[in-house]
Design an enzyme around this catalytic site. Structure first.
Site, PDB file in Angstrom:
ATOM      1  N   ARG A  30     -28.626  16.130   9.521  1.00 31.71           N
ATOM      2  CA  ARG A  30     -27.663  15.119   9.529  1.00 31.71           C
ATOM      3  C   ARG A  30     -28.711  13.776   9.590  1.00 31.71           C
ATOM      4  O   ARG A  30     -28.879  13.200   8.829  1.00 31.71           O
ATOM      5  CB  ARG A  30     -26.777  15.065  10.711  1.00 31.71           C
ATOM      6  CG  ARG A  30     -25.651  14.155  10.389  1.00 31.71           C
ATOM      7  CD  ARG A  30     -26.132  12.716  11.086  1.00 31.71           C
ATOM      8  NE  ARG A  30     -26.329  12.962  12.372  1.00 31.71           N
ATOM      9  CZ  ARG A  30     -26.937  11.804  13.108  1.00 31.71           C
ATOM     10  NH1 ARG A  30     -27.153  10.570  12.371  1.00 31.71           N
ATOM     11  NH2 ARG A  30     -27.464  11.607  14.176  1.00 31.71           N
ATOM     12  N   ASP A  31     -29.220  13.465  10.791  1.00 37.36           N
ATOM     13  CA  ASP A  31     -30.062  12.405  11.060  1.00 37.36           C
ATOM     14  C   ASP A  31     -31.383  12.311  10.223  1.00 37.36           C
ATOM     15  O   ASP A  31     -31.586  11.168   9.681  1.00 37.36           O
ATOM     16  CB  ASP A  31     -30.370  12.408  12.434  1.00 37.36           C
ATOM     17  CG  ASP A  31     -30.605  10.869  13.081  1.00 37.36           C
ATOM     18  OD1 ASP A  31     -30.512   9.890  12.340  1.00 37.36           O
ATOM     19  OD2 ASP A  31     -30.703  10.641  14.162  1.00 37.36           O
ATOM     20  N   HIS A 238     -31.264  11.311  23.093  1.00 34.92           N
ATOM     21  CA  HIS A 238     -31.737  11.318  21.624  1.00 34.92           C
ATOM     22  C   HIS A 238     -32.668  10.530  21.127  1.00 34.92           C
ATOM     23  O   HIS A 238     -32.553   9.188  20.953  1.00 34.92           O
ATOM     24  CB  HIS A 238     -30.382  10.765  20.809  1.00 34.92           C
ATOM     25  CG  HIS A 238     -30.385  10.973  19.462  1.00 34.92           C
ATOM     26  ND1 HIS A 238     -29.819  11.734  18.367  1.00 34.92           N
ATOM     27  CD2 HIS A 238     -30.990   9.922  18.511  1.00 34.92           C
ATOM     28  CE1 HIS A 238     -29.841  11.417  17.225  1.00 34.92           C
ATOM     29  NE2 HIS A 238     -30.446  10.265  17.135  1.00 34.92           N
ATOM     30  N   HIS A 240     -35.637   8.561  18.984  1.00 35.53           N
ATOM     31  CA  HIS A 240     -36.481   8.373  17.766  1.00 35.53           C
ATOM     32  C   HIS A 240     -37.986   8.257  18.336  1.00 35.53           C
ATOM     33  O   HIS A 240     -38.294   7.440  19.316  1.00 35.53           O
ATOM     34  CB  HIS A 240     -36.141   7.483  16.941  1.00 35.53           C
ATOM     35  CG  HIS A 240     -34.825   7.738  16.233  1.00 35.53           C
ATOM     36  ND1 HIS A 240     -34.649   8.233  14.837  1.00 35.53           N
ATOM     37  CD2 HIS A 240     -33.508   7.797  16.735  1.00 35.53           C
ATOM     38  CE1 HIS A 240     -33.400   8.496  14.643  1.00 35.53           C
ATOM     39  NE2 HIS A 240     -32.677   8.506  15.681  1.00 35.53           N
ATOM     40  N   CYS A 271     -32.227   5.990  10.306  1.00 31.29           N
ATOM     41  CA  CYS A 271     -30.816   5.769  10.350  1.00 31.29           C
ATOM     42  C   CYS A 271     -30.667   4.524   9.343  1.00 31.29           C
ATOM     43  O   CYS A 271     -31.586   3.704   9.506  1.00 31.29           O
ATOM     44  CB  CYS A 271     -30.274   4.998  11.625  1.00 31.29           C
ATOM     45  SG  CYS A 271     -28.801   4.301  11.719  1.00 31.29           S
ATOM     46  N   ASN A 280     -36.857  11.090  14.286  1.00 34.32           N
ATOM     47  CA  ASN A 280     -36.395  11.550  15.334  1.00 34.32           C
ATOM     48  C   ASN A 280     -37.692  12.397  15.913  1.00 34.32           C
ATOM     49  O   ASN A 280     -38.601  12.591  15.336  1.00 34.32           O
ATOM     50  CB  ASN A 280     -35.325  12.513  15.346  1.00 34.32           C
ATOM     51  CG  ASN A 280     -34.001  12.251  15.105  1.00 34.32           C
ATOM     52  OD1 ASN A 280     -33.635  11.877  13.686  1.00 34.32           O
ATOM     53  ND2 ASN A 280     -33.108  11.904  15.737  1.00 34.32           N
TER      54      ASN A 280
HETATM   55  P1  HMG Z   1     -15.121   0.480   6.144  1.00 41.81           P
HETATM   56  O1  HMG Z   1     -15.583  -0.160   4.909  1.00 41.81           O
HETATM   57  O2  HMG Z   1     -14.517  -0.492   7.301  1.00 41.81           O
HETATM   58  O3  HMG Z   1     -13.699   1.497   6.028  1.00 41.81           O
HETATM   59  O4  HMG Z   1     -16.045   1.489   6.930  1.00 41.81           O
HETATM   60  P2  HMG Z   1     -12.375   1.279   5.874  1.00 41.81           P
HETATM   61  O5  HMG Z   1     -11.554   1.920   7.136  1.00 41.81           O
HETATM   62  O6  HMG Z   1     -11.761  -0.196   5.791  1.00 41.81           O
HETATM   63  O7  HMG Z   1     -11.740   1.960   4.851  1.00 41.81           O
HETATM   64  C1  HMG Z   1     -12.055   1.665   3.630  1.00 41.81           C
HETATM   65  C2  HMG Z   1     -12.078   2.716   2.525  1.00 41.81           C
HETATM   66  O8  HMG Z   1     -12.987   3.776   2.769  1.00 41.81           O
HETATM   67  C3  HMG Z   1     -10.842   3.512   2.422  1.00 41.81           C
HETATM   68  O9  HMG Z   1     -10.339   3.753   1.055  1.00 41.81           O
HETATM   69  C4  HMG Z   1     -10.825   4.656   3.268  1.00 41.81           C
HETATM   70  O10 HMG Z   1      -9.900   5.768   2.859  1.00 41.81           O
HETATM   71  C5  HMG Z   1     -12.317   5.099   3.026  1.00 41.81           C
HETATM   72  P3  HMG Z   1      -9.587   3.055   0.085  1.00 41.81           P
HETATM   73  O11 HMG Z   1      -8.141   3.170   0.829  1.00 41.81           O
HETATM   74  O12 HMG Z   1     -10.075   1.758   0.315  1.00 41.81           O
HETATM   75  O13 HMG Z   1      -9.416   3.890  -1.083  1.00 41.81           O
HETATM   76  N1  HMG Z   1     -12.656   5.871   4.060  1.00 41.81           N
HETATM   77  C6  HMG Z   1     -13.416   7.018   4.013  1.00 41.81           C
HETATM   78  N2  HMG Z   1     -13.536   7.870   3.055  1.00 41.81           N
HETATM   79  C7  HMG Z   1     -14.281   9.117   3.333  1.00 41.81           C
HETATM   80  N3  HMG Z   1     -14.313   9.526   4.365  1.00 41.81           N
HETATM   81  C8  HMG Z   1     -14.110   8.642   5.803  1.00 41.81           C
HETATM   82  C9  HMG Z   1     -13.671   7.236   5.440  1.00 41.81           C
HETATM   83  N4  HMG Z   1     -13.326   6.228   6.049  1.00 41.81           N
HETATM   84  C10 HMG Z   1     -13.018   5.444   5.372  1.00 41.81           C
HETATM   85  N5  HMG Z   1     -14.672   8.832   6.800  1.00 41.81           N
HETATM   86  C11 HMG Z   1     -16.623   3.254   8.056  1.00 41.81           C
HETATM   87  C12 HMG Z   1     -15.743   1.882   8.256  1.00 41.81           C
HETATM   88  C13 HMG Z   1     -16.568   3.766   9.679  1.00 41.81           C
HETATM   89  C14 HMG Z   1     -15.938   4.375   7.181  1.00 41.81           C
HETATM   90  C15 HMG Z   1     -18.094   3.030   7.643  1.00 41.81           C
HETATM   91  O14 HMG Z   1     -18.549   2.069   8.461  1.00 41.81           O
HETATM   92  C16 HMG Z   1     -19.029   4.443   7.706  1.00 41.81           C
HETATM   93  O15 HMG Z   1     -18.702   5.286   7.113  1.00 41.81           O
HETATM   94  N6  HMG Z   1     -19.913   4.270   8.399  1.00 41.81           N
HETATM   95  C17 HMG Z   1     -20.872   5.272   8.658  1.00 41.81           C
HETATM   96  C18 HMG Z   1     -22.482   4.693   8.866  1.00 41.81           C
HETATM   97  C19 HMG Z   1     -23.074   5.912   9.316  1.00 41.81           C
HETATM   98  O16 HMG Z   1     -23.012   7.192   9.083  1.00 41.81           O
HETATM   99  N7  HMG Z   1     -24.322   5.826   9.829  1.00 41.81           N
HETATM  100  C20 HMG Z   1     -25.399   6.890  10.431  1.00 41.81           C
HETATM  101  C21 HMG Z   1     -25.028   7.696  11.516  1.00 41.81           C
HETATM  102  S1  HMG Z   1     -25.214   6.851  13.071  1.00 41.81           S
HETATM  103  C22 HMG Z   1     -26.815   7.286  13.639  1.00 41.81           C
HETATM  104  O17 HMG Z   1     -27.595   7.836  12.803  1.00 41.81           O
HETATM  105  C23 HMG Z   1     -27.170   6.959  15.072  1.00 41.81           C
HETATM  106  C24 HMG Z   1     -27.357   8.289  15.619  1.00 41.81           C
HETATM  107  O18 HMG Z   1     -28.400   9.396  15.073  1.00 41.81           O
HETATM  108  C25 HMG Z   1     -27.671   7.991  17.082  1.00 41.81           C
HETATM  109  C26 HMG Z   1     -29.162   6.851  17.134  1.00 41.81           C
HETATM  110  O19 HMG Z   1     -30.257   7.406  16.770  1.00 41.81           O
HETATM  111  O20 HMG Z   1     -28.870   6.082  17.728  1.00 41.81           O
HETATM  112  C27 HMG Z   1     -25.793   9.027  15.792  1.00 41.81           C
HETATM  113 MG    MG Z   2     -30.469   9.097  15.511  1.00 44.08          MG
END
Ligand code: HMG
Ligand code: MG
Length: 334
Positions: A30-31, A238, A240, A271, A280
């Site tokens: 995933r990450d 967690h 990096h 990320c 990581n």
């Molecule tokens: P948004 O654009 O604000 O979404 O994104 P929305 O709620 O306004 O919805 C817009 C459209 O997206 C809608 O469709 C929803 O249905 C669709 P429409 O009605 O316009 O046709 N939609 C989805 N479709 C599929 N699956 C979904 C989904 N949600 C909405 N889940 C949102 C907000 C949270 C969805 C967006 O910002 C997002 O997906 N962000 C994810 C970012 C991400 O994955 N980042 C990496 C992971 S975090 C990380 O790596 C850190 C970590 O490792 C820890 C660390 O290292 O610190 C965990």
């Molecule tokens: Mg991470």
């Protein structure tokens, strides 16, 4: 591949205050893969996860049910999960958590029989905006029904908290600010809280200070200091490895009672919404240290390292893990 002797490994861990066993929360699929430029074919991802389970990892974060436009590398989550359906049967006890930001993501995951999810919040406003298009408060409000519905369905919930030490836009992040958001995530019902050093800037004293604030364990590891509201048994770390501190930080966390450590096979990772985030902590580097300390992980290091070499071949570049490189060099010389 054979792993050379490490000593002393028998009996008690040779440093005071360390656990006898650590559960590794593997995040490579995933990450790691979320940050690859190249799109890795779904079948390759599935084989990667199978190989990780074969190597003895029991918690393998498989993918994310986020918006496919935000993280196109993981847009095949719905195709991948069925390819992993036989894993818990083949490797009893194996868990396959997935990231879920909102109710839409939860519904997609539940339809595929997912039994464990992770929501992912931020300690800082800048990263909450960049990663979730929300303020910190808005993102916690988005998670609330996700956590409640997941728990009602008997699904385990992990809460990630990013930018726990430093933020590329805001600089150093005060421990009280991190602890405040962490408590809210924990009180929402998360079974486990993973403290993310998203851009790898933490150092061991900072880790000790945050754990003291959050869990109430003394900075000298001597016991409760009072004031903490998240039990240390529910806390994971967690790291990096941007500045090469991830292992030292891990040791500091273990000395303060943490027994769940996130790592990514071969050091894959980063990320997409924090450009300065690099890979990581490599699982092999972690396992090398833990086994050297006599701490059990259940991981077969030779198998795991061979998997990372295999994955590096698929990605067309060598693993950044020192342990993978050293073991691979020895293998080639034999
Ligand atoms: P948004 O654009 O604000 O979404 O994104 P929305 O709620 O306004 O919805 C817009 C459209 O997206 C809608 O469709 C929803 O249905 C669709 P429409 O009605 O316009 O046709 N939609 C989805 N479709 C599929 N699956 C979904 C989904 N949600 C909405 N889940 C949102 C907000 C949270 C969805 C967006 O910002 C997002 O997906 N962000 C994810 C970012 C991400 O994955 N980042 C990496 C992971 S975090 C990380 O790596 C850190 C970590 O490792 C820890 C660390 O290292 O610190 C965990
Ligand atoms: Mg991470």
């Amino acid at each position: 591949m054979t792993v050379p002797m490490q000593g002393p490994t028998a009996g008690r861990p040779p440093i005071e205050g360390l656990p006898r066993e650590v559960r590794i929360h593997e995040v490579g699929a995933r990450d790691g893969l979320q940050n690859e430029q190249a799109t890795v074919p779904t079948e390759v991802k599935a084989e990667f996860v199978h190989r990780l389970a074969e190597a003895g990892l029991t918690t393998i974060e498989a993918t994310s049910f986020v918006h496919p436009k935000w993280v196109p590398q993981l847009a095949d989550a719905a195709e991948l999960m069925p390819l992993l359906a036989d894993l818990p049967g083949r490797y009893p006890g194996v868990r396959l958590p997935v990231l879920v930001p909102n109710e839409r993501g939860l519904e997609r995951a539940l339809e595929l029989g997912v039994r464990e999810i992770a929501v992912f919040g931020s300690a800082t406003e800048s990263f909450a905006r960049a990663n979730l298009n929300r303020t910190v408060d808005e993102s916690l409000a988005m998670f609330e029904p996700v956590v409640a519905r997941a728990k009602a369905a008997g699904v385990r919930v992990r809460g990630y908290l990013s930018m726990c030490f430093g933020d590329p836009w805001e600089g150093p992040v005060p421990v009280a600010q991190v602890a405040g958001v962490a408590r809210r995530l924990y009180e929402m019902g998360c079974d486990e809280l993973s403290l993310g050093d998203t851009i790898g800037v933490a150092t061991p004293g900072h880790v000790a200070a945050l754990l003291a604030e959050l869990t109430g364990t003394g900075t000298d590891g001597s016991g409760p200091a009072g004031g903490g509201t998240v039990p240390v048994e529910r806390t994971a770390v967690h790291f990096h490895d941007t500045y090469g501190q991830a292992l030292s930080n891990t040791l500091a966390a273990l000395q303060r009672g943490v027994t769940v450590v996130d790592a990514s096979a071969g050091g894959l990772g980063g990320c997409p919404y924090a450009k300065s985030a690099t890979g990581n902590l490599a699982t092999e580097d972690l396992v090398w240290m833990l086994h050297g300390l006599g701490i059990r992980t259940g991981v077969d290091l030779a198998r795991l390292s061979a998997t990372s070499v295999w994955m590096a071949d698929r990605l067309g570049r060598p693993s950044p893990s020192r342990t993978v490189r050293a073991l691979n060099r020895q293998e080639q010389q034999q």
